[in-house]
Design a protein around this motif. Structure first.
Motif, PDB file in Angstrom:
ATOM      1  N   PRO A   1      44.648   6.565  30.051  1.00 44.91           N
ATOM      2  CA  PRO A   1      43.716   6.453  28.964  1.00 44.91           C
ATOM      3  C   PRO A   1      42.685   7.483  29.159  1.00 44.91           C
ATOM      4  CG  PRO A   1      43.161   4.489  30.563  1.00 44.91           C
ATOM      5  CD  PRO A   1      44.798   5.232  30.792  1.00 44.91           C
ATOM      6  N   PHE A   2      42.271   7.961  30.293  1.00 46.60           N
ATOM      7  CA  PHE A   2      41.352   9.249  30.215  1.00 46.60           C
ATOM      8  C   PHE A   2      41.960  10.463  29.644  1.00 46.60           C
ATOM      9  CE2 PHE A   2      40.525  12.843  32.958  1.00 46.60           C
ATOM     10  CZ  PHE A   2      39.310  13.245  32.245  1.00 46.60           C
ATOM     11  N   ILE A   3      43.303  10.674  30.153  1.00 49.99           N
ATOM     12  CA  ILE A   3      43.979  11.894  29.368  1.00 49.99           C
ATOM     13  C   ILE A   3      44.318  11.774  28.045  1.00 49.99           C
ATOM     14  CG2 ILE A   3      46.094  13.148  29.469  1.00 49.99           C
ATOM     15  CD1 ILE A   3      44.623  13.482  32.013  1.00 49.99           C
ATOM     16  N   ARG A   4      44.526  10.320  27.579  1.00 49.55           N
ATOM     17  CA  ARG A   4      44.669  10.301  26.124  1.00 49.55           C
ATOM     18  C   ARG A   4      43.335  10.567  25.328  1.00 49.55           C
ATOM     19  NH1 ARG A   4      46.188   5.582  26.324  1.00 49.55           N
ATOM     20  NH2 ARG A   4      44.509   4.610  25.513  1.00 49.55           N
TER      21      ARG A   4
ATOM     22  N   VAL B   1      35.084  17.230  32.153  1.00 47.47           N
ATOM     23  CA  VAL B   1      36.207  16.621  31.656  1.00 47.47           C
ATOM     24  C   VAL B   1      37.363  17.352  32.228  1.00 47.47           C
ATOM     25  CG1 VAL B   1      37.878  16.672  29.802  1.00 47.47           C
ATOM     26  CG2 VAL B   1      35.550  15.431  29.475  1.00 47.47           C
ATOM     27  N   TRP B   2      37.335  18.724  32.255  1.00 47.69           N
ATOM     28  CA  TRP B   2      38.268  19.629  32.620  1.00 47.69           C
ATOM     29  C   TRP B   2      38.484  19.750  34.187  1.00 47.69           C
ATOM     30  CZ3 TRP B   2      38.773  19.708  27.766  1.00 47.69           C
ATOM     31  CH2 TRP B   2      39.780  20.257  27.166  1.00 47.69           C
ATOM     32  N   ARG B   3      37.425  19.461  34.923  1.00 52.46           N
ATOM     33  CA  ARG B   3      37.202  19.522  36.356  1.00 52.46           C
ATOM     34  C   ARG B   3      37.810  18.144  36.915  1.00 52.46           C
ATOM     35  NH1 ARG B   3      32.833  17.867  40.391  1.00 52.46           N
ATOM     36  NH2 ARG B   3      33.491  18.669  42.492  1.00 52.46           N
ATOM     37  N   LEU B   4      37.539  17.087  36.261  1.00 51.37           N
ATOM     38  CA  LEU B   4      38.303  15.706  36.553  1.00 51.37           C
ATOM     39  C   LEU B   4      39.705  15.728  36.335  1.00 51.37           C
ATOM     40  CD1 LEU B   4      37.766  12.688  37.578  1.00 51.37           C
ATOM     41  CD2 LEU B   4      37.161  12.279  35.149  1.00 51.37           C
ATOM     42  N   TYR B   5      40.087  16.257  35.137  1.00 50.06           N
ATOM     43  CA  TYR B   5      41.488  16.056  34.596  1.00 50.06           C
ATOM     44  C   TYR B   5      42.395  17.214  35.757  1.00 50.06           C
ATOM     45  CZ  TYR B   5      44.078  19.780  31.987  1.00 50.06           C
ATOM     46  OH  TYR B   5      44.674  20.851  31.412  1.00 50.06           O
ATOM     47  N   MET B   6      41.844  18.305  35.938  1.00 47.53           N
ATOM     48  CA  MET B   6      42.576  19.208  36.374  1.00 47.53           C
ATOM     49  C   MET B   6      42.617  18.761  38.091  1.00 47.53           C
ATOM     50  SD  MET B   6      41.864  23.033  35.171  1.00 47.53           S
ATOM     51  CE  MET B   6      39.914  23.052  35.632  1.00 47.53           C
TER      52      MET B   6
END
Length: 467
Positions: free
Chosen positions: A322-325, A390-395
């Motif tokens: 859900p976070f990525i989406r 967002v980018w730090r968390l997802y990567m």
């Protein structure tokens, strides 16, 4: 209330039945949780309110992006994410269902009582502005795909340059023993693709989802091809065109703002698709594969570089994180590599090679996270603190997912094999991966001279170009 953290940890452990893997520091300064565990700092009651309304990954992500949750200064982000991921995979946690609708149950009532005691009940907080608005239209229609791609790729070229570095390559690098830096590893990856495709002067290459043009520039400069790249990201196309012009390649390399379903001018000698197929979706994948098959000349090669997921148990439904989406890849979808191979074959391709680069992507993502952190102030000024988070968390989370084999990435080499059955590949993998003996090419180059038998003499597998 000097015991907020102890109340929250105690209530959570009573509900889940197992110790929590994190220390919690509440907004009153109290700390609770196992000694030595990574520490999360809850800055206000709003952090708890987000979790009451949206327990699990999405609530945590919203709180972190909004700044309601921080990582303690003595805590490593990877440690937090690893602890949370392993906790979420425990059978006791997987069996929980703690949505707002379950508040009438005993576990829901326990959490609500704690939230009431600490003053954390209230209206649902508004999601951070970085969360994608619901995309409209038919799934994977051209207009909806453009909106989804824009959310991710039109963040700003300057921001991506901070993260990706000078290579401007947004897919996993290839960490050969000689690659001592991210830039060297990305160049090795670009060269690997060119060698797998058997590129040589005079050939015509199509790069689907061409990003900022790095593969096009490498192939034209070092392999003498003519090339077309397509992308539906306006910012990517604008920068790719400038980079190609600056490299003196505008007469041989074209970049179009164009959907892969709109390309009218095949055939191409070779096609690359790197990090693009994840956006296609299962409902469109056979169409995607069939379009590339139609655009490829007989005997031509396709290199499909794509992130994969583990197969699910029979009967279990796949859903993207859900976070990525919501924050990263709206409408994105991952498939097992076996499904990808089967659909390419169904479209008519002969699959000749599959190479996993899973560990390579983990290393690459850690490099990107390090780049972002080293340029944090500049990144925040460019895109805002929330999007940088967002980018730090997802990567960082993705790096761990690759390391722990929860997701993978594969290069699939396929051929549009002619009816007579000759795929045009040398007899061994070592031969068709060998680097060709050629000078560096910086201008238009004609076809190589014919060797014995009237065919260009090369160890990469010979086939006359369609040009």
């Amino acid at each position: 209330m000097a015991e907020l953290a102890r109340q929250m940890v105690g209530s959570l452990e009573a509900v889940v039945g197992v110790p929590v893997p994190l220390r919690i520091q509440a907004w009153d300064g109290s700390i609770a949780g196992p000694p030595g565990a990574p520490t999360l700092v809850l800055r206000s009651r709003r952090a708890v309110r987000r979790l009451v309304w949206q327990p699990g990954e999405l609530g945590l992500a919203r709180a972190y992006v909004a700044g309601d949750i921080e990582i303690a200064s003595d805590t490593d982000l990877y440690e937090v994410l690893s602890a949370v991921a392993h906790f979420a995979e425990r059978p006791e946690i997987r069996q929980l269902n703690l949505g707002v609708g379950d508040a009438v149950g005993p576990k829901g009532r326990e959490l609500l009582r704690t939230a009431l005691r600490i003053g954390a009940l209230g209206l649902q907080p508004t999601p951070p502005p970085e969360e994608a608005r619901a995309v409209r239209g038919r799934l994977h229609s051209r207009s909806r795909d453009r909106a989804a791609i824009s959310h991710h790729y039109d963040v700003g070229n300057d921001f991506y340059s901070l993260v990706l570095g000078p290579s401007m390559v947004y897919s996993c690098a290839y960490w050969t023993p000689e690659a001592k830096s991210l830039e060297a590893a990305q160049e090795a990856k670009l060269d690997l693709i060119c060698r797998k495709l058997g590129l040589r002067p005079g050939m015509r290459l199509l790069d689907v989802g061409c990003g900022w043009g790095s593969l096009l520039i490498h192939a034209a400069t070092h392999y003498g091809v003519e090339a077309v790249g397509v992308s539906i990201s306006e910012e990517q196309v604008a920068l790719a065109r400038r980079r190609i012009a600056d490299a003196g390649l505008a007469d041989r390399v074209e970049v179009r703002l164009q959907d892969y379903r709109e390309i009218p001018d095949g055939p191409f000698d070779a096609i690359s698709s790197v990090g693009m197929a994840e956006h296609v979706g299962s409902v469109q994948y056979l169409t995607y594969a069939s379009v590339l098959y139609r655009l490829l000349a007989s005997g031509g090669r396709l290199l499909n570089h794509q992130i994969s997921r583990r197969p699910l148990p029979s009967g279990e439904h796949y859903e993207l994180s859900p976070f990525i989406r919501r924050y990263v890849f709206p409408d994105g979808e991952l498939s097992p590599v076996g499904s990808t191979v089967s659909l390419l074959e169904e479209a008519g391709f002969e699959v000749r090679d599959v190479e996993s680069l899973r560990e390579h992507y983990a290393l690459t993502l850690r490099e990107w996270v390090a780049n972002l952190e080293a340029n944090w102030g500049q990144a925040v000024r460019q895109v805002g603190r929330g999007r940088a988070r967002v980018w730090r968390l997802y990567m960082a989370a993705s790096a761990l997912a690759f390391e722990e084999n929860r997701i993978g990435v594969n290069q699939v080499l396929a051929v549009r094999t002619p009816v007579e059955g000759s795929a045009g590949l040398p007899a061994t993998r070592e031969q068709w991966l060998a680097r060709p003996q050629r000078p560096e090419l910086h201008m238009a180059v004609g076809r190589p001279a014919d060797g014995p038998g009237g065919v260009a003499d090369t160890d990469l597998g010979d086939r006359p170009s369609v040009r």
